[in-house]
Design an enzyme around this catalytic site. Structure first.
Site, PDB file in Angstrom:
ATOM      1  N   GLY A  27     102.402  14.684 -65.053  1.00  0.00           N
ATOM      2  CA  GLY A  27     101.432  15.752 -65.276  1.00  0.00           C
ATOM      3  C   GLY A  27     102.161  17.073 -65.390  1.00  0.00           C
TER       4      GLY A  27
ATOM      5  N   VAL B  86     104.019  10.991 -61.330  1.00  0.00           N
ATOM      6  CA  VAL B  86     103.216  10.205 -60.392  1.00  0.00           C
ATOM      7  C   VAL B  86     103.755   8.777 -60.316  1.00  0.00           C
ATOM      8  CG1 VAL B  86     100.874   9.521 -59.772  1.00  0.00           C
ATOM      9  CG2 VAL B  86     101.230  11.564 -61.135  1.00  0.00           C
TER      10      VAL B  86
ATOM     11  N   LYS C 205     102.579  11.709 -55.909  1.00  0.00           N
ATOM     12  CA  LYS C 205     102.917  12.658 -56.974  1.00  0.00           C
ATOM     13  C   LYS C 205     104.024  13.561 -56.477  1.00  0.00           C
ATOM     14  CE  LYS C 205     100.590  15.683 -60.175  1.00  0.00           C
ATOM     15  NZ  LYS C 205      99.264  15.966 -60.693  1.00  0.00           N
TER      16      LYS C 205
ATOM     17  N   ASP D  16      92.453  21.990 -63.357  1.00  0.00           N
ATOM     18  CA  ASP D  16      93.296  21.246 -64.316  1.00  0.00           C
ATOM     19  C   ASP D  16      92.517  20.036 -64.829  1.00  0.00           C
ATOM     20  OD1 ASP D  16      95.491  20.735 -65.884  1.00  0.00           O
ATOM     21  OD2 ASP D  16      96.652  19.769 -64.309  1.00  0.00           O
TER      22      ASP D  16
END
Lengths: 813, 201
Positions: free
Chosen positions: A89, A94, A111, A204
């Site tokens: 991301g 992740v 993550k 997000d």
């Protein structure tokens, strides 16, 4: 070859190098040398091309997401063992991770964050926030479980592991239709609404942060992460968002709010519908440019591709068609550059989607909410008084503007200049002076505005006086002049740093736009005025004005929230507590009462109108205002079943307007249709016909072809129907429909009502086949969109009409 | 108004930008100085605590650059190519400047520079640092200014090939072709510099 040598050689053979490079780049490395020998006789050139091709190959080998897989499977981070990488991301990679707890292996998603995303207190904050984040217990939200620092100092977050597919891929693989996609999207909205109630924003939102399980259950990832990202001013929200989906305020490092998530939801919805994100140019630079220039994204239906249509089980043309209208409007209402122009909450967005799915009209298309709401807009317009009352108002507002000035320097000198100004103004309005029989009020005000600077030299005084005149322009209905005047005052106040005057000018500038139907413009001005008026050094009078105009106009134009009503109630309390002038108090009361009528709370509005009446009765110059309140009270009595009680009130309202503003005034004419309606209801339809017929010539002269005064024709038709003059009814119903069709959206309720009375007129003449299409149109436009009791009654009438004229039901002629 | 001061600097910026686009590189300095102090602050905040493993997305830097430039009042988007190219050049200056400062601090060389996603390819080169890239780019600029501008746009500002094509008014295929060549060429030069870290250029 030495550095300079190579560079010099390259410079000398630049074009050849490029063309050889292009010719041989697609030949596999093992065969290149041979192919080159055949194609290029110069050995030195061959060597250079080969070296460049090799270098290009090596450069291209770098995987796009180089930071994935930096950690090998089986790596241990804190108490977790990594299984495999599952994604990347904006702020980290992740991994699927396992942890042994009491002999049981638990799976979770881990993550790894980029170190710049957090600060040293990140883990501490996680534990502090944990209670808060634990509140995010929702079936569509994955929970955050843990946070820590890896041994090399990188921060990580652990969350619930969900087996699923990204939202966009899920929909595309299954070729889901628009409705199914919207239903999944509603689940996303649910999760975001839930989080907003706990005051947690996501910031997000994007398809890759939304997973769908095989059972079609939506799960949002990364909720709560925004709370843990460092908030040190400079790079806060921007760092974590993905530029493609980020809101303009995030891109511009401005304050974020739930409105930023509304934007994020809009981008997700756009992509679900169209198959690509709203902005084609998605680099940080391009998106920032768009944000700075306030470029709005393309409309959904313009972005349709054949491929996207196929994935939705449609042809390109059908998809384009489906995305026109309501859906385009909904998406656009999420994606406005300015947060204040978007849907005010995710709740309302959800409602809109549901409304769309159940084929009800959506608010984003700017239709009025209800019959009552439309009526209100009409009746809200202040009367155009073409009499000396307005001249008195001018004088009053100027003196009033004067008295506002706190610093009383040169007070005497000022009042002398003031008198001189008024004197010369009256002189200029004098027929002997102008050579015209009567100066109209707009002319009078315009002359005043032009002459004012000659009499008042101090700039803040001048602004206050100009505001007074411009407000009179507004109140006398000279909207074009008022618009220009307020814009000029706002600009000058801005340049002088006089925020109070700027706020006041913008309040009225917004009111002008609303009157003119320019809702988006009006909302921007009202919101800006509200912001300014809440700043320091602005008098509470102006703050209250900005609050009531803002709240009422939001509510009146389909952006209705509880907060707005609260704001209006608080404003009324403030007027009393701060002992604001009667003018502001009266305005606050009337807008609060109007807002309640909009919401169908007629009975709650009634005592407020009565208070208002008491306030006006103390002021002899408020005859028109009093008449307006009588009109309201009459209307409420009528709507709440006390029709008999409404009749004398209508008469008072009408007579009052005739006295203060003339029988051709807007206020007087506005009373007649409703008065007539009440007469019809009490069995006095013949009187209704007389009333309206006698006013018709005046109405034609004044209202002309204006659609927003079409009630006259509507109720005239109804009174003919009630007296059995069906051919006259047909004639006026046709005129009404023609008038509306030229001026209003064909989907509006007024058009539906016109179809209904035309259908009634035809049915009464037993012309059932002709009546039927009008009855159908009436049912389509009136039944589902009804909000108020009046609207529902109209819907029921339309339904009955359709039953009467349908072939199976209709009596045979 | 709380907007950035609408100073007379606006006119200067327009003039400077015009001169710069006409090939006067010296006019970049005042432009740079005008926007730099705040950018530096942001860049430092982003660079702080950077570990060699991580990637930097200097979105914040790009944003600030834009906001700052646009707020210079009379600066309009009449010529988007100039504007974006300027932004890309400034981004390059910021990163180089940062690398220089780092290099002064750690004389052991081999500074690892945080890279934009688009600059990932550079990190495959052992010990390559941004100063080398800068040197190689200067060489490229002397031979083919348009390619060096393209590289700045793509790899320093992070523009996509479509955006770059749009800005330069050429096809995406042309951008991809030229970038591929430029990338190969730069990579080759970097390998050369990496092999001879002290070679005078």
């Amino acid at each position: 070859m030495q550095a300079d040598g190579a560079a010099t050689f390259d410079a000398a053979h630049w074009e050849e190098l490029q063309s050889l490079f292009a010719r041989f780049e697609n030949i596999s490395p093992s065969e290149r040398e041979k192919a080159l020998e055949a194609g290029c006789p110069d050995a030195q050139l061959r060597r250079r091309v080969l070296a460049l091709l090799q270098a290009a190959d090596a450069a291209a080998q770098e995987p796009a997401a180089a930071h994935i897989g930096k950690w090998r499977p089986d790596a241990i981070i804190g108490p977790y063992r990594l299984v495999r990488a599952i994604g990347a991301g904006g702020i980290g990679a992740v991994y699927l991770a396992e942890r042994l707890v009491d002999g049981v292996t638990l799976r979770s998603a881990l993550k790894i964050l980029a170190p710049h995303a957090v600060d040293a207190s990140f883990v501490e904050r996680f534990y502090r926030e944990q209670q808060h984040l634990a509140a995010l217990d929702h079936p569509n939200i994955t929970r955050l479980l843990d946070a820590g620092w890896a041994e090399n100092g990188q921060p990580y977050l652990v969350m619930e592991y969900v087996e699923g597919t990204h939202l966009d891929a899920y929909c595309d693989r299954r070729h889901l239709c628009i409705a199914d996609r919207l239903r999944l999207f509603l689940q996303v909205c649910d999760a975001v609404r839930y989080a907003h109630r706990s005051l947690i924003v996501h910031l997000d939102l994007k398809p890759s942060n939304i997973l769908v399980s095989n059972l079609g259950k939506v799960k949002l990832l990364d909720f709560g992460t925004s709370k843990l990202i460092r908030l040190d001013g400079n790079s806060t929200s921007t760092v974590m968002a993905t530029p493609t989906y980020a809101s303009p305020e995030q891109l511009l490092n401005r304050p974020v709010s739930t409105a930023s998530d509304v934007y994020g939801l809009g981008t997700v919805l756009f992509e679900l519908l169209v198959g690509r994100p709203p902005f084609k140019n998605a680099s940080a630079a391009a998106r920032t440019e768009a944000a700075v220039r306030e470029i709005e994204p393309e409309l959904t239906f313009r972005a349709v591709t054949p491929d996207a249509a196929a994935r939705r089980g449609l042809t390109e043309a059908r998809l384009r068609q489906a995305l026109r209208g309501d859906l385009a409007a909904i998406v656009a209402a999420c994606l406005h550059s300015q947060p204040r122009d978007r849907y005010p909450s995710v709740d309302i967005l959800s409602e809109e989607i549901k409304r769309y799915l159940s084929c009800r009209p959506v608010l984003a298309r700017g239709q009025s909410l209800s019959y009552a709401a439309m009526k209100f807009v009409r009746r809200q317009r202040l009367p155009v008084a073409v009499s000396c009352a307005v001249i008195l108002t001018v004088a009053f507002s100027l003196v009033y503007a004067w008295s506002q000035q706190q610093h009383a320097l040169h007070e005497a000198e000022r009042s002398v200049r003031m008198q001189t100004f008024l004197f010369s103004l009256f002189k200029m309005a004098n027929p002997n002076y102008t050579g015209k029989p009567v100066a109209t009020v707009p002319e009078f005000l315009k002359v005043g505005m032009a002459k004012l600077p000659g009499f008042i030299h101090e700039s803040s005084d001048l602004r206050a006086a100009q505001l007074g005149l411009a407000e009179s322009m507004f109140e006398s209905g000279s909207y074009a002049d008022a618009r220009a005047a307020f814009a000029k005052i706002a600009a000058e106040a801005d340049a002088a740093g006089d925020m109070a005057a700027k706020a006041e000018a913008e309040i009225y500038a917004g009111a002008v736009e609303f009157q003119d139907g320019k809702i988006a413009q009006g909302r921007i001005l009202a919101a800006d005025a509200l912001k300014l008026a809440r700043g320091p050094a602005v008098a509470s009078r102006i703050r209250v004005l900005s609050e009531i105009y803002y709240a009422f106009n939001e509510d009146n134009n389909g952006f209705r929230t509880e907060e707005n009503l609260q704001l209006l109630r608080a404003a009324v309390r403030d007027c009393r507590a701060l002992q604001l002038p009667p003018r502001e108090t009266a305005l606050a009361l009337s807008l609060l009462a109007g807002d309640l009528v909009l919401r169908g709370s007629d009975l709650e509005a009634k005592p407020i109108f009565e208070q208002l009446l008491a306030l006006y009765t103390a002021d002899p110059s408020s005859l028109c205002d009093r008449s307006e309140v009588y009109g309201w009270l009459a209307w409420i009595d009528d709507a709440t079943g006390s029709v008999d009680a409404s009749l004398p009130l209508f008469r008072k309202a009408y007579d009052g307007y005739v006295a203060c503003a003339g029988s051709d005034s807007r206020g007087a004419l506005d009373q007649l249709p409703y008065w007539a309606d009440a007469l019809i209801k009490t069995g006095r339809a013949a009187e209704a016909v007389n009333l309206l017929e006698s006013a018709l010539p005046t109405w034609r002269r004044v209202a002309g072809r204006s659609a927003d005064q079409s009630d006259m024709l509507y109720f005239l038709t109804r009174s003919y129907l009630a007296t059995g003059r069906n051919e006259d009814a047909e004639k006026y119903a046709n005129e009404l429909l023609e008038l509306l069709n030229g001026n209003l959206s064909p989907e509006s309720r007024d058009v539906g009502a016109a179809h209904m009375v035309l259908g009634e007129a035809l049915a009464a003449q037993r012309r059932y086949a002709e009546a039927q299409p009008h009855a159908q149109a009436a049912v389509r436009l009136l039944v589902h969109s009804a909000v108020s009791p009046y609207g529902r009654q109209q819907g029921a009438e339309a339904t009955q009409l359709l039953q009467r004229v349908s072939p199976a039901m209709a009596p045979q002629p | 108004m709380t907007e950035e001061s609408k100073s007379d600097a606006g006119g200067d910026v327009t003039q400077l930008l015009k001169r710069w686009s006409e090939g006067n590189n010296e006019s970049l300095d005042p432009l740079f100085n005008m926007v730099y102090p705040r950018l530096r602050q942001i860049a430092n905040a982003l660079f702080r605590g950077e570990s060699p493993e991580s990637m930097l997305q200097p979105t914040g830097v790009v944003n600030e650059l834009f906001i700052k430039l646009v707020r210079q009042h009379s600066l309009r988007f009449d010529n988007r190519e100039h504007f974006f190219s300027l932004a890309a050049s400034l981004m390059r200056r910021i990163l180089i400047d940062h690398a220089r400062a780092e290099n002064r601090d750690k004389r052991d060389g081999g500074v690892k520079v945080p890279m934009h996603e688009a600059l990932v390819w550079v990190s495959t080169i052992p010990s390559a640092d941004l100063l080398d890239i800068d040197r190689a780019l200067e060489e490229l600029q002397r031979i083919d200014p348009r390619k060096s501008r393209m590289v700045e746009l793509r790899f320093f500002l992070g523009s996509t090939s479509e955006e770059t094509a749009d800005l330069l008014n050429i096809s995406k295929a042309t951008v991809d072709r030229e970038i591929k060549f430029a990338r190969g060429w730069l990579y080759e030069r970097l390998q050369f510099h990496a092999a001879r870290p002290d070679s005078p250029v």
